[in-house]
Write a protein that holds these residues in place. Structure first.
Motif, mmCIF file in Angstrom:
data_model
loop_
_atom_site.group_PDB
_atom_site.id
_atom_site.type_symbol
_atom_site.label_atom_id
_atom_site.label_comp_id
_atom_site.label_asym_id
_atom_site.label_seq_id
_atom_site.Cartn_x
_atom_site.Cartn_y
_atom_site.Cartn_z
ATOM 1 N N LEU A 29 0.819 -1.212 0.000
ATOM 2 C CA LEU A 29 0.000 0.000 0.000
ATOM 3 C C LEU A 29 0.852 1.261 0.000
ATOM 4 O O LEU A 29 0.383 2.336 -0.377
ATOM 5 C CB LEU A 29 -0.935 0.012 1.213
ATOM 6 N N HIS A 30 2.107 1.135 0.415
ATOM 7 C CA HIS A 30 2.995 2.294 0.494
ATOM 8 C C HIS A 30 3.897 2.441 -0.740
ATOM 9 O O HIS A 30 4.788 3.298 -0.757
ATOM 10 C CB HIS A 30 3.886 2.180 1.738
ATOM 11 N N LYS A 31 3.686 1.644 -1.781
ATOM 12 C CA LYS A 31 4.679 1.595 -2.862
ATOM 13 C C LYS A 31 4.663 2.824 -3.754
ATOM 14 O O LYS A 31 5.669 3.133 -4.394
ATOM 15 C CB LYS A 31 4.471 0.334 -3.694
ATOM 16 N N ARG A 32 3.539 3.551 -3.840
ATOM 17 C CA ARG A 32 3.494 4.758 -4.682
ATOM 18 C C ARG A 32 3.474 5.980 -3.779
ATOM 19 O O ARG A 32 2.511 6.208 -3.050
ATOM 20 C CB ARG A 32 2.250 4.740 -5.583
ATOM 21 N N GLN A 109 -5.250 3.422 -4.435
ATOM 22 C CA GLN A 109 -6.444 3.305 -5.270
ATOM 23 C C GLN A 109 -7.437 2.341 -4.623
ATOM 24 O O GLN A 109 -7.057 1.508 -3.783
ATOM 25 C CB GLN A 109 -6.067 2.806 -6.665
ATOM 26 N N ALA A 110 -8.697 2.442 -5.018
ATOM 27 C CA ALA A 110 -9.728 1.578 -4.439
ATOM 28 C C ALA A 110 -9.374 0.106 -4.607
ATOM 29 O O ALA A 110 -9.502 -0.691 -3.669
ATOM 30 C CB ALA A 110 -11.080 1.888 -5.073
ATOM 31 N N ASP A 115 -8.104 -5.221 -2.554
ATOM 32 C CA ASP A 115 -7.229 -6.391 -2.679
ATOM 33 C C ASP A 115 -6.522 -6.674 -1.361
ATOM 34 O O ASP A 115 -6.408 -7.840 -0.944
ATOM 35 C CB ASP A 115 -6.200 -6.154 -3.789
ATOM 36 N N ALA A 116 -6.086 -5.618 -0.692
ATOM 37 C CA ALA A 116 -5.421 -5.798 0.603
ATOM 38 C C ALA A 116 -6.368 -6.433 1.615
ATOM 39 O O ALA A 116 -5.975 -7.331 2.376
ATOM 40 C CB ALA A 116 -4.913 -4.456 1.115
ATOM 41 N N PHE A 117 -7.621 -5.999 1.630
ATOM 42 C CA PHE A 117 -8.585 -6.538 2.578
ATOM 43 C C PHE A 117 -8.897 -8.007 2.272
ATOM 44 O O PHE A 117 -9.144 -8.798 3.182
ATOM 45 C CB PHE A 117 -9.871 -5.722 2.538
#
Length: 243
Positions: A29-32, A109-110, A115-117
């Motif tokens: 989630l932190h990549k961008r 992004q949504a 996807d993470a959830f």
């Protein structure tokens, strides 16, 4: 970045024990990353299909502009906060978000979040807890605006900020660095800048709190808590601040 020491990891980790898989997902989630400068909106009201952001460094404000051109600040964002999370679900932003310092934030992004959830429901539970905590703070802000006098409201707000910052390692029991101007405080607390100045002087002269040169000092923490009727229970995880 070291994801284990990121502000968001610190915050969510106070609610759940994060596994290696959870940390890997958070790292994705932190990549961008993006940099934002003060005075330029990150999100503006009415914007559609806007990404959310995870605030890594810096401070921002959420606000609405009224018909007469004045603004009401509805929240202060500090490192570890999600910005614009509600916009991912509503698809249209209902408020503006603007940095008040140089901000470094991760773009989410949504699809990234959903996807993470899916990959780690425990992380979804932790984010839901964080969103519920934010809602509890909004309730307290409404109580403050409606029922606390100016000095109590200001003291409560600055104590709350200290609790939030301590959770992510950016405050100590005796105070914290704070870039908020008196104009920002006035728009957040529904007071004039002149009134804020008078209130801060009162709190300083009574030996409870000093806000000077970008730093908040709790001169008599226990008395300040009693004066503001600051019950940490509504923040759920911040009890260590009172230890």
């Amino acid at each position: 970045m070291n994801i284990q020491n990121s502000p968001l990891t610190r915050k969510l980790g106070s609610y759940v024990v994060l596994s290696d898989n959870d940390l890997d997902v958070l790292a994705q989630l932190h990549k961008r990353r993006r940099i934002f400068v003060p005075g330029v909106d990150m999100i503006h009201e009415g914007q559609k299909n806007q990404p959310a952001y995870i605030l890594a460094n810096g401070w921002a404000i959420s606000f609405k502009i009224l018909r007469d051109g004045t603004r009401q600040i509805v929240d202060i964002q500090v490192p570890g906060d999600f910005l614009g999370l509600r916009s991912l679900l509503f698809r249209t932003s209902d408020h503006n978000i603007e940095p008040i310092t140089r901000v470094e934030a991760s773009v989410v992004q949504a699809g990234d979040l959903f996807d993470a959830f899916t990959r780690t429901p425990r992380l979804a539970t932790a984010v839901l807890w964080a969103a519920s905590r934010d809602e509890a703070m909004v309730v307290e802000h409404l109580v403050g605006l409606g029922r606390r006098d100016a000095a109590e409201r200001t003291a409560h707000f600055l104590l709350e900020l200290g609790a939030r910052l301590k959770l992510v390692g950016l405050a100590k029991l005796d105070g914290y660095d704070c870039p908020l101007s008196q104009h920002v405080l006035s728009d957040a607390l529904g007071l004039s800048a002149v009134h804020i100045n008078r209130v801060l002087r009162q709190l300083r002269e009574e030996g409870m709190l000093t806000f000077r040169n970008g730093h908040v000092s709790f001169d008599d923490f226990d008395r300040l808590v009693a004066f503001a009727d600051f019950d940490v229970a509504y923040l759920d995880d911040y009890a260590p601040m009172l230890k």
